[in-house]
Design a protein around this motif. Structure first.
Motif, PDB file in Angstrom:
ATOM      1  N   VAL A   1       0.874  -1.172   0.000  1.00 29.11           N
ATOM      2  CA  VAL A   1       0.000   0.000   0.000  1.00 29.11           C
ATOM      3  C   VAL A   1       0.908   1.216   0.000  1.00 29.11           C
TER       4      VAL A   1
ATOM      5  N   ARG B   1      -2.612   4.651  -2.940  1.00 32.32           N
ATOM      6  CA  ARG B   1      -3.762   5.378  -2.391  1.00 32.32           C
ATOM      7  C   ARG B   1      -3.608   6.873  -2.596  1.00 32.32           C
TER       8      ARG B   1
ATOM      9  N   TYR C   1      -7.328   6.867   4.055  1.00 28.12           N
ATOM     10  CA  TYR C   1      -6.958   5.710   4.861  1.00 28.12           C
ATOM     11  C   TYR C   1      -8.016   4.619   4.794  1.00 28.12           C
TER      12      TYR C   1
ATOM     13  N   SER D   1      -7.444   2.151   2.083  1.00 30.96           N
ATOM     14  CA  SER D   1      -6.295   1.287   2.370  1.00 30.96           C
ATOM     15  C   SER D   1      -6.666   0.203   3.367  1.00 30.96           C
TER      16      SER D   1
ATOM     17  N   TYR E   1      -8.797  -2.358   1.608  1.00 26.93           N
ATOM     18  CA  TYR E   1      -7.962  -3.165   0.710  1.00 26.93           C
ATOM     19  C   TYR E   1      -7.206  -4.237   1.498  1.00 26.93           C
TER      20      TYR E   1
ATOM     21  N   VAL F   1       4.175  -0.949   3.452  1.00 21.88           N
ATOM     22  CA  VAL F   1       3.356   0.261   3.534  1.00 21.88           C
ATOM     23  C   VAL F   1       4.250   1.493   3.456  1.00 21.88           C
TER      24      VAL F   1
END
Length: 364
Positions: free
Chosen positions: A207, A240, A245, A248, A251, A266
């Motif tokens: 992410v 993203r 948020y 994310s 996901y 991340v």
């Protein structure tokens, strides 16, 4: 009335002959032209041997002969400009590294901040050069970290040496000929994926923040996943939008519960600190259900579950950029006929292991 270039050259010669030496910025103001235009005039006159250019000043031939022979490898007394999007997080340490390296050589660093406003890049550059900056260290507000549609033009029109930091230009772009210092973010992402694989994870995802570093991190992530034979379809990364948020979290929850993902990279560590409690509220425990590695190491060690982080060598980026620029200024001041080759320096980040990775897991 605007002077013709020949008239301007004669006026420059007259003023320098009268006063012995003048700052380029002072001359530009007196003649009513930009510092960029005046620098070009001075370079043309210096090439003819009619004046000498030294540390942001123009001097009458012979006036600074002693000074030019003392330590030509240094740029003592030089003023360098630095343009960054902000002075927080990544760039705070880069600025500190550059400032310390400049001070160690007797130079002064002057800062310009753009706030990621693309038009402000050229404004800050013009301001710094007009104020006497003899070279620029620049992190332009290029959204994907590379220039498109001529975004580099302003950088090439100031007539002063420039070093890119944490940015690059494609080989076909004119800015590719500039010196450059950056973190090899693709390498850092590959190191993170390799660490996950060594722990037994086979289904990994990522992410990432949108912005200048997403392309590099994605490239390194994908190359490592494919090279290690991991599950590419399951572990496709997502990028993203800033501040989104919830998308994310959705996901990652879906990736863990429905696709068997057990590890995620991340970007950035600050984002991960926001995401972890939201994941836990959805029944996803870190690292038990989802191992995490974050990109950047600003606050990773302060998280409730300390986060394993890919840490860019930020101070070293700034330090090397300043040293490289000062080398270019010293070459110019000394009239080097054969300056050193331009350099593209990629520095490798470090993986700092903390609790968010967990221990070794059985392969799925």
């Amino acid at each position: 009335m605007r002077l013709h270039v020949d008239q301007r050259h004669e006026r420059v010669l007259e003023l320098v002959r009268q006063r012995g030496s003048l700052r380029v910025a002072e001359l530009a103001a007196e003649l009513g032209v930009s510092a960029v235009t005046l620098r070009r005039d001075v370079e043309a006159l210096a090439a003819q041997g009619r004046v000498q250019r030294l540390h942001g000043a123009v001097v009458w031939p012979g006036e600074s002969a002693v000074e030019t022979q003392v330590r030509p490898e240094r740029a003592e007394g030089a003023v360098i400009g630095m343009i960054v999007p902000n002075t927080q997080n990544l760039f705070a340490d880069i600025v500190h590294g550059a400032r310390e390296a400049a001070a160690a050589q007797g130079a002064r660093l002057v800062l310009g901040v753009t706030g990621y406003v693309e038009a402000e890049d050229a404004v800050q550059a013009e301001h710094l050069v007009a104020g006497g900056a003899e070279g620029l260290i620049v992190a332009p507000s290029w959204f994907d970290g590379v220039p498109v549609d001529g975004q580099e033009k302003w950088l090439l029109e100031h007539g002063v040496p420039a070093v890119l930091v944490e940015r690059l230009a494609p080989p076909t772009n004119p800015a590719a000929a500039l010196d450059r210092v950056r973190t090899d973010r693709a390498h850092g992402a590959a190191v993170a994926v390799s660490h996950f694989a060594a722990l037994g994870h086979r289904k990994i995802t990522a992410v990432l923040q949108e912005g200048p570093h997403a392309v590099q991190i994605t490239a390194g992530y994908q190359a490592a996943v494919q090279s290690l034979g991991l599950d590419v379809a399951t572990g496709a990364p997502t990028v993203r939008e800033h501040g989104d948020y919830e998308a994310s979290v959705d996901y990652l929850v879906e990736a863990v519960k429905k696709r068997g993902v057990t590890a995620a990279l991340v970007h950035s560590d600050a984002d991960a600190i926001v995401l972890v409690p939201r994941l836990q509220a959805c029944g996803i425990r870190v690292p038990d259900d989802l191992a995490l590695i974050v990109y950047e190491d600003e606050v990773a060690g302060l998280a409730d579950v300390p986060l394993t982080a890919v840490a860019p060598p930020k101070r070293a980026v700034g330090e090397l950029a300043a040293k490289l620029l000062l080398q270019r200024l010293a070459e110019r001041a000394g009239g080097a006929a054969d300056p050193a080759p331009r350099q593209h320096l990629d520095l490798l980040p470090e993986l700092k292991i903390r609790a968010s990775c967990g221990g070794r897991r059985p392969a799925n």
